[in-house]
Design a protein around this motif. Structure first.
Motif, PDB file in Angstrom:
ATOM      1  N   GLY A 100      50.147  25.429  41.757  1.00  0.00           N
ATOM      2  CA  GLY A 100      49.337  25.736  42.934  1.00  0.00           C
ATOM      3  C   GLY A 100      49.439  27.165  43.431  1.00  0.00           C
ATOM      4  O   GLY A 100      48.714  27.557  44.340  1.00  0.00           O
ATOM      5  N   THR A 101      50.310  27.970  42.847  1.00  0.00           N
ATOM      6  CA  THR A 101      50.469  29.357  43.275  1.00  0.00           C
ATOM      7  C   THR A 101      49.286  30.190  42.797  1.00  0.00           C
ATOM      8  O   THR A 101      48.984  30.208  41.600  1.00  0.00           O
ATOM      9  N   PRO A 102      48.593  30.890  43.717  1.00  0.00           N
ATOM     10  CA  PRO A 102      47.470  31.718  43.268  1.00  0.00           C
ATOM     11  C   PRO A 102      47.950  32.900  42.438  1.00  0.00           C
ATOM     12  O   PRO A 102      49.049  33.412  42.636  1.00  0.00           O
ATOM     13  N   LEU A 103      47.109  33.329  41.514  1.00  0.00           N
ATOM     14  CA  LEU A 103      47.432  34.476  40.670  1.00  0.00           C
ATOM     15  C   LEU A 103      47.111  35.772  41.389  1.00  0.00           C
ATOM     16  O   LEU A 103      46.169  35.838  42.179  1.00  0.00           O
ATOM     17  N   THR A 104      47.895  36.796  41.118  1.00  0.00           N
ATOM     18  CA  THR A 104      47.590  38.137  41.619  1.00  0.00           C
ATOM     19  C   THR A 104      46.422  38.680  40.791  1.00  0.00           C
ATOM     20  O   THR A 104      46.072  38.112  39.746  1.00  0.00           O
ATOM     21  N   LEU A 105      45.857  39.791  41.212  1.00  0.00           N
ATOM     22  CA  LEU A 105      44.759  40.392  40.470  1.00  0.00           C
ATOM     23  C   LEU A 105      45.190  40.748  39.051  1.00  0.00           C
ATOM     24  O   LEU A 105      44.467  40.472  38.089  1.00  0.00           O
ATOM     25  N   ASP A 106      46.367  41.339  38.894  1.00  0.00           N
ATOM     26  CA  ASP A 106      46.856  41.681  37.552  1.00  0.00           C
ATOM     27  C   ASP A 106      47.010  40.435  36.680  1.00  0.00           C
ATOM     28  O   ASP A 106      46.620  40.436  35.515  1.00  0.00           O
ATOM     29  N   GLU A 107      47.571  39.372  37.247  1.00  0.00           N
ATOM     30  CA  GLU A 107      47.732  38.128  36.492  1.00  0.00           C
ATOM     31  C   GLU A 107      46.373  37.523  36.152  1.00  0.00           C
ATOM     32  O   GLU A 107      46.166  37.021  35.042  1.00  0.00           O
ATOM     33  N   LEU A 108      45.467  37.575  37.102  1.00  0.00           N
ATOM     34  CA  LEU A 108      44.115  37.042  36.912  1.00  0.00           C
ATOM     35  C   LEU A 108      43.400  37.751  35.765  1.00  0.00           C
ATOM     36  O   LEU A 108      42.787  37.116  34.905  1.00  0.00           O
ATOM     37  N   MET A 109      43.514  39.061  35.729  1.00  0.00           N
ATOM     38  CA  MET A 109      42.841  39.842  34.691  1.00  0.00           C
ATOM     39  C   MET A 109      43.481  39.635  33.318  1.00  0.00           C
ATOM     40  O   MET A 109      42.898  39.996  32.307  1.00  0.00           O
ATOM     41  N   ASP A 110      44.661  39.044  33.297  1.00  0.00           N
ATOM     42  CA  ASP A 110      45.363  38.810  32.046  1.00  0.00           C
ATOM     43  C   ASP A 110      45.269  37.342  31.619  1.00  0.00           C
ATOM     44  O   ASP A 110      46.183  36.802  31.014  1.00  0.00           O
ATOM     45  N   THR A 111      44.147  36.698  31.959  1.00  0.00           N
ATOM     46  CA  THR A 111      43.887  35.329  31.523  1.00  0.00           C
ATOM     47  C   THR A 111      42.667  35.334  30.618  1.00  0.00           C
ATOM     48  O   THR A 111      41.951  36.334  30.515  1.00  0.00           O
ATOM     49  N   THR A 112      42.402  34.204  30.015  1.00  0.00           N
ATOM     50  CA  THR A 112      41.225  34.079  29.155  1.00  0.00           C
ATOM     51  C   THR A 112      39.944  33.855  29.951  1.00  0.00           C
ATOM     52  O   THR A 112      38.877  33.717  29.360  1.00  0.00           O
ATOM     53  N   LEU A 113      40.017  33.867  31.288  1.00  0.00           N
ATOM     54  CA  LEU A 113      38.810  33.750  32.118  1.00  0.00           C
ATOM     55  C   LEU A 113      37.883  34.935  31.876  1.00  0.00           C
ATOM     56  O   LEU A 113      36.675  34.783  31.760  1.00  0.00           O
ATOM     57  N   PHE A 114      38.445  36.131  31.782  1.00  0.00           N
ATOM     58  CA  PHE A 114      37.632  37.327  31.613  1.00  0.00           C
ATOM     59  C   PHE A 114      37.460  37.672  30.147  1.00  0.00           C
ATOM     60  O   PHE A 114      38.386  37.550  29.359  1.00  0.00           O
ATOM     61  N   GLY A 126      45.160  44.943  45.426  1.00  0.00           N
ATOM     62  CA  GLY A 126      45.388  43.502  45.418  1.00  0.00           C
ATOM     63  C   GLY A 126      44.162  42.674  45.751  1.00  0.00           C
ATOM     64  O   GLY A 126      44.166  41.457  45.588  1.00  0.00           O
ATOM     65  N   TYR A 127      43.080  43.303  46.211  1.00  0.00           N
ATOM     66  CA  TYR A 127      41.934  42.559  46.712  1.00  0.00           C
ATOM     67  C   TYR A 127      40.621  42.873  46.014  1.00  0.00           C
ATOM     68  O   TYR A 127      39.608  42.228  46.286  1.00  0.00           O
ATOM     69  N   ALA A 128      40.586  43.865  45.120  1.00  0.00           N
ATOM     70  CA  ALA A 128      39.329  44.235  44.481  1.00  0.00           C
ATOM     71  C   ALA A 128      39.577  45.016  43.201  1.00  0.00           C
ATOM     72  O   ALA A 128      40.613  45.651  43.037  1.00  0.00           O
ATOM     73  N   LEU A 129      38.573  44.968  42.329  1.00  0.00           N
ATOM     74  CA  LEU A 129      38.571  45.737  41.092  1.00  0.00           C
ATOM     75  C   LEU A 129      37.237  46.461  41.018  1.00  0.00           C
ATOM     76  O   LEU A 129      36.179  45.825  41.068  1.00  0.00           O
ATOM     77  N   SER A 130      37.288  47.779  40.945  1.00  0.00           N
ATOM     78  CA  SER A 130      36.075  48.593  40.850  1.00  0.00           C
ATOM     79  C   SER A 130      36.052  49.303  39.504  1.00  0.00           C
ATOM     80  O   SER A 130      37.049  49.879  39.091  1.00  0.00           O
ATOM     81  N   LEU A 131      34.906  49.249  38.862  1.00  0.00           N
ATOM     82  CA  LEU A 131      34.726  49.955  37.605  1.00  0.00           C
ATOM     83  C   LEU A 131      34.415  51.415  37.891  1.00  0.00           C
ATOM     84  O   LEU A 131      33.958  51.756  38.996  1.00  0.00           O
TER      85      LEU A 131
END
Length: 194
Positions: A100-114, A126-131
């Motif tokens: 149930g622990t939410p992922l940080t942005l770094d952890e999120l970007m290191d999943t197979t979701l993206f 911690g709250y946004a990613l800008s290209l």
């Protein structure tokens, strides 16, 4: 651009057509939803803590293994909601560990979701990613428009242009609102694993 009623009817039709998406008719606004499992990329599982961080020791080794931030599976709750400002669908989601622990942005970007690696020159907090050179963040945090819960979302500012470009390639007879949202899902699917 879509009206809310067009969005609602098209999404309800899609919910009948797509196996894993459901239409939630909640007050004040309905949305599509589903839950999907993803994996952490294998490199992040093997690495353990980030460079400069020390691993925290758990008292119970069984609990430590089951809830370890390096565990392979993560769970994503996903939503397709209507963006009244842009009058297009918007993709909102949460991603958390199996405990149930939410992922940080770094952890999120290191999943197979993206489906992409963050390009050089991108900026993240911690709250946004800008290209690079983008006027709006690609990925931001905000409250789900109906549930009011914190979520990540893909910024919908260029949605209409991207989908309209695909629509120009589609035969005239296929230009329905349902088809437009299917093309939107295809566009979003080029960034995330839908």
């Amino acid at each position: 651009m879509l009206s809310r009623s067009d969005f609602d009817s098209a999404c309800q039709a899609l919910a009948c057509k797509l196996e894993d998406w459901e239409w939630e008719d909640k007050y004040p606004y309905g949305y599509l939803t589903r839950c999907k499992n993803y994996r952490r990329n294998s490199a992040s599982i093997a690495e353990g803590p980030e460079l400069g961080e020390e691993a925290e020791l758990e008292e119970d080794e069984a609990t430590a293994h089951a809830t370890s931030p390096g565990s392979g599976d993560v769970i994503s709750q996903q939503y397709v909601v209507y963006s009244p400002g842009f009058q297009v669908p918007a993709f909102y989601f949460t991603v958390h560990n199996t405990n149930g622990t939410p992922l940080t942005l770094d952890e999120l970007m290191d999943t197979t979701l993206f489906k992409f690696e963050v390009p050089a020159g991108s900026s993240a907090n911690g709250y946004a990613l800008s290209l690079p050179d983008a006027p709006f963040p690609l990925l931001s945090q905000g409250d789900h428009p109906t549930l009011g819960t914190p979520c990540w979302y893909l910024h919908p500012c260029e949605t209409k242009n991207a989908v309209d470009e695909l629509c120009r390639e589609v035969e005239e007879s296929d230009r329905t609102t349902v088809r437009w949202i299917e093309l939107w899902m295809m566009t979003v699917g080029s960034v995330v694993d839908l």
